[in-house]
Design an enzyme around this catalytic site. Structure first.
Site, short mmCIF file in Angstrom:
data_model
loop_
_atom_site.label_atom_id
_atom_site.label_comp_id
_atom_site.label_asym_id
_atom_site.label_seq_id
_atom_site.Cartn_x
_atom_site.Cartn_y
_atom_site.Cartn_z
N ALA A 142 60.77 37.72 6.77
CA ALA A 142 62.07 37.56 6.10
C ALA A 142 63.09 38.55 6.64
CB ALA A 142 61.90 37.73 4.59
N GLY A 202 53.38 40.69 5.57
CA GLY A 202 53.76 39.72 6.61
C GLY A 202 55.00 38.94 6.25
N CYS A 203 55.09 38.52 5.00
CA CYS A 203 56.24 37.73 4.56
C CYS A 203 57.51 38.58 4.56
CB CYS A 203 55.98 37.13 3.19
SG CYS A 203 54.61 35.94 3.20
N THR A 204 57.37 39.85 4.22
CA THR A 204 58.51 40.76 4.25
C THR A 204 58.99 40.95 5.68
OG1 THR A 204 57.82 41.88 2.23
CG2 THR A 204 59.30 43.10 3.71
#
Length: 160
Positions: free
Chosen positions: A51, A46-48
């Site tokens: 970002a 999710g963070c990838t």
């Protein structure tokens, strides 16, 4: 957990190291609009996604006068690997002690797989040129968040 920020609040100032170890101070960005987003961990799915979405939108956001800062509790060395692995172009900052996240209401109780835990609350806060909060969203979804942010800010070409 500190209270969540709301429109009209003065954003708490901070100085945090970026992925190269260089300090970035929020108040040095006065005169520009700033998008500060908090995410739990570099190199997670999710963070990838989030970002990469911010990186892909960075030029158009900059054209609209915005600087983007991504903040996680990851160490600068891990952030450098994250930037390299995913060719990220935005500024990534390390808040290892979670002090900034706490001051901005982006760390505290949240639900994770049905259990209440302490952790980073995926959040995005938008500041005007004077460092005043214009928008604050908490518990945002990683996927589609940048497109929603652009729509909510009334920016042209909301998808990118």
């Amino acid at each position: 957990m500190s209270a969540r920020l709301e429109a009209g609040d003065a954003a708490p100032d901070f100085t945090l190291p970026d992925d190269t170890g260089k300090d970035v101070t929020l108040s040095d960005l006065r005169g520009r609009k700033v998008i500060v987003y908090f995410y739990p961990a570099a190199m997670t799915p999710g963070c990838t996604k989030q970002a990469c979405d911010f990186s892909e939108s960075l030029d158009s956001l900059a054209a609209d006068g915005y600087t983007v800062l991504g903040i996680s509790p990851d160490a600068p060395a891990k952030l450098a690997r994250f930037r390299e692995k995913d060719a990220l172009t935005l500024t990534l900052l390390s808040d290892a002690d979670k002090g900034v996240m706490t001051a901005w209401g982006a760390f505290g109780e949240k639900k994770l797989y049905g259990k209440v835990v302490q952790g980073v609350i995926r959040s995005t806060v938008v500041l005007d040129e004077q460092g005043t909060v214009t928008h604050a969203w908490y518990n945002v979804k990683a996927t589609g968040h940048v497109a929603k942010l652009r729509r909510d800010l009334g920016l042209e070409g909301a998808s990118r």
